[in-house]
Write a protein that holds these residues in place. Structure first.
Motif, PDB file in Angstrom:
ATOM      1  N   ASN A  76       0.822  -1.212   0.000  1.00  0.00           N
ATOM      2  CA  ASN A  76       0.000   0.000   0.000  1.00  0.00           C
ATOM      3  C   ASN A  76       0.853   1.259   0.000  1.00  0.00           C
ATOM      4  OD1 ASN A  76      -2.585  -0.987  -0.201  1.00  0.00           O
ATOM      5  ND2 ASN A  76      -3.251  -0.203   1.765  1.00  0.00           N
ATOM      6  N   TRP A  77       1.949   1.228   0.727  1.00  0.00           N
ATOM      7  CA  TRP A  77       2.828   2.394   0.806  1.00  0.00           C
ATOM      8  C   TRP A  77       3.382   2.751  -0.583  1.00  0.00           C
ATOM      9  CZ3 TRP A  77       7.546   2.661   4.648  1.00  0.00           C
ATOM     10  CH2 TRP A  77       8.094   3.946   4.636  1.00  0.00           C
ATOM     11  N   ILE A  78       3.829   1.753  -1.312  1.00  0.00           N
ATOM     12  CA  ILE A  78       4.354   1.997  -2.660  1.00  0.00           C
ATOM     13  C   ILE A  78       3.246   2.513  -3.575  1.00  0.00           C
ATOM     14  CG2 ILE A  78       5.285   0.875  -4.729  1.00  0.00           C
ATOM     15  CD1 ILE A  78       7.027  -0.808  -2.805  1.00  0.00           C
ATOM     16  N   SER A  79       2.052   1.943  -3.457  1.00  0.00           N
ATOM     17  CA  SER A  79       0.920   2.414  -4.259  1.00  0.00           C
ATOM     18  C   SER A  79       0.608   3.875  -3.946  1.00  0.00           C
ATOM     19  CB  SER A  79      -0.317   1.558  -3.979  1.00  0.00           C
ATOM     20  OG  SER A  79      -0.075   0.227  -4.335  1.00  0.00           O
ATOM     21  N   TYR A  80       0.640   4.219  -2.681  1.00  0.00           N
ATOM     22  CA  TYR A  80       0.403   5.602  -2.244  1.00  0.00           C
ATOM     23  C   TYR A  80       1.447   6.536  -2.852  1.00  0.00           C
ATOM     24  CZ  TYR A  80       0.465   9.527   1.106  1.00  0.00           C
ATOM     25  OH  TYR A  80       0.473  10.762   1.700  1.00  0.00           O
TER      26      TYR A  80
END
Length: 173
Positions: A76-80
């Motif tokens: 999720n962090w990378i997607s964000y």
């Protein structure tokens, strides 16, 4: 082929490689939480079954849970960050470019629930694939995003692994 033989073979393999279990689970939840990839590799059913296998192989639940949480948070962090960096041009990347209705639903969901959308979105299959990306595009504050990301990943990993682990203890012991 005998089902008992297959079961024993899988359990022996997992037991002999149990040190890799948290890492493998982390990779699976990373793929399930990363925008774009999660649309191609729906691993939810596999993750639920993995809880059963890990318990049957006597791998401590907390180790598997930590691996799953780490992978989900990182995905999720990378997607964000992709959303913050590339804004709405990220929607033009396949497979999102082929699913404009998913983007619209994700944006509506985020507009309706705000920061809670990141937490709740983790639990809804298709939305999970885009909600972190949308949070980045809409410039949700990083601290708020990370708090929702960590909280939702912790609960989600428990929810997907615990049923299999609990059922394994009930059926096998």
């Amino acid at each position: 082929m005998d089902i008992g033989f297959l079961k024993n073979s899988v359990l022996e393999f997992v037991q002999s490689h149990q040190a890799y279990a948290p890492f493998v689970l982390g990779l699976m939840t990373f793929a399930e939480s990363l925008a774009f990839v999660s649309l191609l590799l729906p691993t939810m059913t596999i993750l639920i079954a993995v809880g059963f296998v890990l318990a049957a192989a006597e791998i401590p639940f907390w180790q598997a849970w930590i691996g799953a949480v780490c992978g989900a948070v990182l995905g999720n962090w990378i997607s964000y960050e992709i959303g913050r960096r590339y804004k709405k041009t990220a929607y033009e990347v396949w497979p999102l470019s082929r699913n404009p209705q998913l983007v619209t639903r994700g944006e509506d969901f985020f507009q309706r629930f705000g920061p809670w959308a990141v937490f709740m979105g983790r639990f809804f299959g298709p939305i999970r694939a885009v909600i972190a990306l949308i949070a980045g595009i809409f410039l949700m504050p990083n601290v708020l995003f990370q708090a929702a990301n960590l909280a939702s990943a912790s609960v989600w990993a428990f929810v997907i692994l615990a049923p299999g682990a609990g059922l394994a203890h009930y059926l096998l012991w």
